[in-house]
Scaffold this motif. Sequence first.
Motif, PDB file in Angstrom:
ATOM      1  N   VAL A  89       0.828  -1.206   0.000  1.00  0.00           N
ATOM      2  CA  VAL A  89       0.000   0.000   0.000  1.00  0.00           C
ATOM      3  C   VAL A  89       0.864   1.259   0.000  1.00  0.00           C
ATOM      4  N   GLY A  90       0.311   2.335  -0.575  1.00  0.00           N
ATOM      5  CA  GLY A  90       0.953   3.638  -0.480  1.00  0.00           C
ATOM      6  C   GLY A  90       1.543   4.131  -1.781  1.00  0.00           C
ATOM      7  N   PRO A  91       1.592   5.471  -1.955  1.00  0.00           N
ATOM      8  CA  PRO A  91       2.154   6.081  -3.152  1.00  0.00           C
ATOM      9  C   PRO A  91       3.669   6.257  -3.008  1.00  0.00           C
ATOM     10  N   CYS A  92       4.267   6.818  -4.042  1.00  0.00           N
ATOM     11  CA  CYS A  92       5.695   7.130  -4.038  1.00  0.00           C
ATOM     12  C   CYS A  92       5.870   8.644  -3.926  1.00  0.00           C
ATOM     13  N   PRO A  93       6.701   9.134  -2.976  1.00  0.00           N
ATOM     14  CA  PRO A  93       7.577   8.403  -2.051  1.00  0.00           C
ATOM     15  C   PRO A  93       6.839   8.002  -0.786  1.00  0.00           C
ATOM     16  N   ARG A  94       7.454   7.136  -0.013  1.00  0.00           N
ATOM     17  CA  ARG A  94       6.900   6.699   1.265  1.00  0.00           C
ATOM     18  C   ARG A  94       7.998   6.005   2.059  1.00  0.00           C
ATOM     19  N   GLU A  95       7.810   5.945   3.349  1.00  0.00           N
ATOM     20  CA  GLU A  95       8.686   5.145   4.200  1.00  0.00           C
ATOM     21  C   GLU A  95       7.986   3.832   4.506  1.00  0.00           C
ATOM     22  N   ASP A 154      11.530  22.238   1.334  1.00  0.00           N
ATOM     23  CA  ASP A 154      10.121  21.860   1.457  1.00  0.00           C
ATOM     24  C   ASP A 154       9.687  20.790   0.466  1.00  0.00           C
ATOM     25  N   ARG A 155      10.408  20.665  -0.666  1.00  0.00           N
ATOM     26  CA  ARG A 155      10.076  19.630  -1.659  1.00  0.00           C
ATOM     27  C   ARG A 155      11.289  18.721  -1.813  1.00  0.00           C
ATOM     28  N   PRO A 156      11.437  17.748  -0.907  1.00  0.00           N
ATOM     29  CA  PRO A 156      12.675  16.957  -0.874  1.00  0.00           C
ATOM     30  C   PRO A 156      12.786  15.909  -1.967  1.00  0.00           C
ATOM     31  N   TYR A 157      11.689  15.643  -2.680  1.00  0.00           N
ATOM     32  CA  TYR A 157      11.691  14.540  -3.651  1.00  0.00           C
ATOM     33  C   TYR A 157      10.897  14.906  -4.889  1.00  0.00           C
ATOM     34  N   VAL A 181       7.805  11.209   4.546  1.00  0.00           N
ATOM     35  CA  VAL A 181       9.167  10.806   4.895  1.00  0.00           C
ATOM     36  C   VAL A 181       9.829  11.967   5.632  1.00  0.00           C
ATOM     37  N   SER A 182      10.387  11.711   6.787  1.00  0.00           N
ATOM     38  CA  SER A 182      10.959  12.773   7.608  1.00  0.00           C
ATOM     39  C   SER A 182      12.230  13.338   6.973  1.00  0.00           C
ATOM     40  N   ALA A 183      12.552  14.572   7.349  1.00  0.00           N
ATOM     41  CA  ALA A 183      13.776  15.208   6.855  1.00  0.00           C
ATOM     42  C   ALA A 183      15.003  14.419   7.283  1.00  0.00           C
ATOM     43  N   ASN A 184      14.958  13.862   8.485  1.00  0.00           N
ATOM     44  CA  ASN A 184      16.088  13.064   8.965  1.00  0.00           C
ATOM     45  C   ASN A 184      16.296  11.820   8.115  1.00  0.00           C
ATOM     46  N   LEU A 185      15.191  11.193   7.715  1.00  0.00           N
ATOM     47  CA  LEU A 185      15.313   9.990   6.888  1.00  0.00           C
ATOM     48  C   LEU A 185      15.798  10.338   5.486  1.00  0.00           C
ATOM     49  N   TRP A 186      15.341  11.475   4.934  1.00  0.00           N
ATOM     50  CA  TRP A 186      15.875  11.906   3.632  1.00  0.00           C
ATOM     51  C   TRP A 186      17.375  12.172   3.736  1.00  0.00           C
ATOM     52  N   ASP A 187      17.826  12.700   4.872  1.00  0.00           N
ATOM     53  CA  ASP A 187      19.264  12.899   5.074  1.00  0.00           C
ATOM     54  C   ASP A 187      20.009  11.561   5.052  1.00  0.00           C
ATOM     55  N   ARG A 188      19.407  10.566   5.670  1.00  0.00           N
ATOM     56  CA  ARG A 188      20.035   9.234   5.669  1.00  0.00           C
ATOM     57  C   ARG A 188      20.085   8.653   4.253  1.00  0.00           C
ATOM     58  N   ALA A 195      14.743  12.466  -8.386  1.00  0.00           N
ATOM     59  CA  ALA A 195      15.751  13.362  -7.836  1.00  0.00           C
ATOM     60  C   ALA A 195      15.394  13.709  -6.402  1.00  0.00           C
ATOM     61  N   GLY A 196      16.423  13.933  -5.599  1.00  0.00           N
ATOM     62  CA  GLY A 196      16.226  14.339  -4.216  1.00  0.00           C
ATOM     63  C   GLY A 196      16.765  15.734  -3.981  1.00  0.00           C
ATOM     64  N   PHE A 197      16.007  16.537  -3.254  1.00  0.00           N
ATOM     65  CA  PHE A 197      16.382  17.912  -2.944  1.00  0.00           C
ATOM     66  C   PHE A 197      16.269  18.124  -1.439  1.00  0.00           C
ATOM     67  N   GLY A 198      16.777  19.228  -0.967  1.00  0.00           N
ATOM     68  CA  GLY A 198      16.516  19.648   0.400  1.00  0.00           C
ATOM     69  C   GLY A 198      15.298  20.557   0.429  1.00  0.00           C
TER      70      GLY A 198
END
Length: 311
Positions: free
Chosen positions: A162-168, A304-307, A196-203, A299-302
């Motif tokens: 279940v769930g759209p992209c992106p997701r944790e 408000d729109r990280p993805y 997805v949290s900012a911390n997880l995007w950092d990881r 693509a990944g960004f920092g």
Amino acid sequence: TGSSAESELASAVDDLLLAVVRRGVADAYGTASVDEAIEGILAARKPTPPGIARFVGRLRAELASQNVTTVARILDGASRLVQTLRASRDAKDAKRRLSAWLGHRHDPDAPRETIHERSLVEVGREWISGTERSAFQRRYLVDATNGEILCEERPRTQPGSVGPCPREIMVGLAEVQHGPVPRRVRLLQYAVALDVSANLWDRVAGVGARSVDDLAPRYRGDLKAFPALAEPVALVRAERLDLDRSMLVTPAGDTLALSLAEGCEERLRALTKERTPRWLMGRLDDNEDSQLVLSVLSAGFGGDRPYERLV
């Protein structure tokens, strides 16, 4: 030695190899001998295993584009399948090869790894061809612990997780097939977080490849292990983009060529007017000069729109 059904499959694959070699890559696509040989393979194994279906889809596509290098690689992998079908299966490599091609998902002896308590982040989706166009959907999931990109693959007629992209995806229990990259994952117990949290995007950014020198040996090894079925993908850190020359500059200072689908370059140009991506994710291939090329999916960004999903 194998069963009569597997001997029939080995003979059918042999017929296809011979048909392509006789016609040559430039003339093989759509010819009666090649199409008949493919039908022989599909008739020898019903229902068609996903590995066989994807092999057929890739071979047809590469013959249509007359990509000699990739066709040779795919046929090399198919010849290894024939050898395995006609020999003893006791070796670990033989079991992995047969599992990758023929399935055996419910075979307790099929090589697999069990994972627990992992955070996976979905960073891309695409439809791929099998015996029909867009027969399978692939969902690319980055393991935020070790950086491996796993793949959840489903036929068009079956539901996925279940769930759209992106997701944790917080994995309680999952099985990962030992086979070609991206390795297939089957989610058994899991929970989904759509934000997805900012911390997880950092990881996620932290586990991305930082240089082409990091990518190349792994890419060559993946192709050597499964020439017909390996479809390497990568998440690569970006120092900057040079879209005029279709390339990414890594933090190490080397460059990676980019392949951008229709509309993808324009969207990237718009997205990067005021910011540089932290990473790009996509398929890895090589060109006629044996240089790596990344076919961009996301693509990944920092901020408000990280993805951004690009395909």
